[in-house]
Design an enzyme around this catalytic site. Structure first.
Site, mmCIF file in Angstrom:
data_model
loop_
_atom_site.group_PDB
_atom_site.id
_atom_site.type_symbol
_atom_site.label_atom_id
_atom_site.label_comp_id
_atom_site.label_asym_id
_atom_site.label_seq_id
_atom_site.Cartn_x
_atom_site.Cartn_y
_atom_site.Cartn_z
ATOM 1 N N ALA A 21 48.597 43.584 35.788
ATOM 2 C CA ALA A 21 48.220 43.587 37.237
ATOM 3 C C ALA A 21 48.564 45.051 37.647
ATOM 4 C CB ALA A 21 49.356 42.741 37.851
ATOM 5 N N MET A 22 47.502 45.768 37.990
ATOM 6 C CA MET A 22 47.771 47.347 38.375
ATOM 7 C C MET A 22 47.672 47.290 40.076
ATOM 8 S SD MET A 22 44.990 48.824 35.504
ATOM 9 C CE MET A 22 45.636 50.535 35.827
ATOM 10 N N GLY A 24 47.893 50.588 40.937
ATOM 11 C CA GLY A 24 47.670 52.051 41.047
ATOM 12 C C GLY A 24 49.004 53.065 41.433
ATOM 13 N N VAL A 26 52.966 54.069 39.492
ATOM 14 C CA VAL A 26 53.653 54.457 38.156
ATOM 15 C C VAL A 26 54.017 53.356 37.605
ATOM 16 C CG1 VAL A 26 55.416 56.034 37.417
ATOM 17 C CG2 VAL A 26 54.396 56.715 39.500
ATOM 18 N N SER A 28 52.930 50.180 36.921
ATOM 19 C CA SER A 28 51.912 49.461 36.215
ATOM 20 C C SER A 28 50.954 50.211 35.265
ATOM 21 C CB SER A 28 51.074 48.580 37.256
ATOM 22 O OG SER A 28 50.528 49.645 37.978
ATOM 23 N N LEU A 47 44.623 43.150 43.069
ATOM 24 C CA LEU A 47 44.257 42.388 44.229
ATOM 25 C C LEU A 47 44.359 43.163 45.504
ATOM 26 C CD1 LEU A 47 46.908 39.485 43.718
ATOM 27 C CD2 LEU A 47 44.449 39.457 42.837
ATOM 28 N N CYS A 108 54.711 36.370 47.617
ATOM 29 C CA CYS A 108 53.561 37.155 47.515
ATOM 30 C C CYS A 108 53.568 36.996 45.641
ATOM 31 C CB CYS A 108 53.734 38.399 47.766
ATOM 32 S SG CYS A 108 51.989 39.549 47.135
ATOM 33 N N GLY A 132 54.414 45.609 36.323
ATOM 34 C CA GLY A 132 55.550 46.721 36.147
ATOM 35 C C GLY A 132 56.578 46.385 36.723
ATOM 36 N N CYS A 204 54.541 45.688 51.907
ATOM 37 C CA CYS A 204 53.504 46.661 52.182
ATOM 38 C C CYS A 204 52.600 46.678 53.284
ATOM 39 C CB CYS A 204 52.641 46.520 50.962
ATOM 40 S SG CYS A 204 51.628 44.658 50.995
#
Length: 365
Positions: A21-22, A24, A26, A28, A47, A108, A132, A204
């Site tokens: 699950a990336m 973007g 550091v 992950s 996602l 989430c 991560g 977020c």
């Protein structure tokens, strides 16, 4: 080269297909690097969650795609904006309007990051999903166990306590023993420019902590009515401009200067009141949980454990009684101040997480 425990005990790394699950970020990115070095078949998935009236605080999809290309793995994008709005943002807004202080990251993780994403990963043939998160997954004869990370300051196991057991079985968290400095160093040494990217916010979709502004945008039809700020014995101390501007434990910005120091004890949405009192009155004796998620083996009627009732507060000894319809009563055996409806309640025995729920009601001293 860092040696990782096998993600699937009876398979060699080359035989295991892993979805990372990336985000973007550091962490992950570090997970992808570690798994590639260990010889796993790795692909990334991101996602897309955010849409108007809120905007991304940071670029997740573009950064994740760039990292995947740089490392040399496939990368999948999933449009989850509708699900995120329904399961997280709408819940967040309704909770505030109902006088709660929600923890949307918990939901989430349950419904999207380790719900929808895991479903998509299974469909693409993934054996496991790696994130991560700073938490630990231990493989045992009865399945996986969720534990706290080595770095207790960064530990995120609290936010994973409502992930369903079936999905937890697929989860692996290779950063359990890492510090943030470790992950930044690994990413920098790999020549990936996001090594100094700042950490994302806890929530977020809320810019600079402006919850009330966001709720105004999400619920423009909701009229913020002035109401009374009252003590527990009913004395009116002043007026508020809407309960969404307050949270349990708050003492600044109450607009009732002079005299004793008051703290927000609770928000009464039905009476449109902010109830305040002394710090001692913030002390809780019991909390009641809904939506309880059990992650252990056989669920007992009563559990002696420690609980975490806010992400940044210490554990406190407790006795938990479980009831039908996923409800529980938590009797606190140590001092805890400022439990708030809407926050998560997480059960720990030692380092292991045995589940959690959402605080529905609080009994004060």
């Amino acid at each position: 080269m860092i040696d990782l425990p096998l993600l699937v005990p009876d398979k060699k790394p080359a035989e295991v297909k892993v979805c990372v699950a990336m985000s973007g970020g550091v962490d992950s990115t570090t997970a992808v690097l570690l798994l590639k070095q260990a010889g796993y078949e790795v692909f990334g998935m991101t996602l897309d969650l955010l849409q108007a009236p809120y905007e991304p605080i940071y670029s997740s999809i573009a950064d994740a795609a760039k990292v995947a290309e740089q490392i040399g793995i496939s990368h999948y994008y999933v449009d989850a904006k509708a699900e995120f709005k329904r399961d997280v943002v709408d819940y967040f807004a309704e909770s505030y309007l109902n006088g709660e202080t929600p923890s949307p990251c918990i939901l989430c993780n349950r419904y999207l990051k380790l719900g929808l994403l895991i479903d998509k990963a299974r469909a693409l043939g993934a054996d496991v999903v790696v994130t991560g998160h700073y938490a630990d997954i231990l493989l045992t004869h009865h399945g996986v166990e969720l534990h706290r990370a080595k770095d207790l300051v960064r530990d995120q196991s609290y936010f994973l306590s409502l992930v369903g057991k079936e999905n937890l079985q697929m989860l692996r968290c290779p950063l359990a023993a890492f510090s943030k400095e470790d992950t930044r160093k690994l990413v920098q040494e790999a020549g990936i420019e996001i090594f100094n990217k700042p950490d994302s916010q806890d929530i977020c979709f809320v810019s600079q902590g402006k919850y009330a502004e966001l709720i105004h945008k999400l619920r423009p039809d909701f009229l913020l009515k002035k109401g009374d700020i009252v003590t527990t014995d009913g004395r009116v101390l002043g007026q508020h401009n809407g309960i969404i501007h307050y949270t349990v434990g708050q003492r600044r910005g109450l607009g009732i200067g002079g005299g004793p120091i008051y703290y927000v004890l609770r928000l009464d949405a039905l009476k449109n009141q902010v109830v305040v009192g002394s710090y001692d009155e913030l002390k809780c004796t019991k909390v009641f949980l809904r939506d309880v998620n059990w992650l252990g083996e056989e669920q007992p009627d009563v559990l002696s454990c420690e609980v975490k009732l806010r992400s940044r507060q210490n554990l406190v000894a407790a006795e938990v009684k479980f009831f039908a319809k996923n409800r529980a009563e938590v009797s606190l055996l140590g001092d805890f101040y400022g439990a708030a409806a809407g926050q998560g309640g997480c059960f720990y025995v030692g380092s292991r997480v045995l589940g959690g729920g959402i605080i529905e009601n609080v009994t004060e001293v």
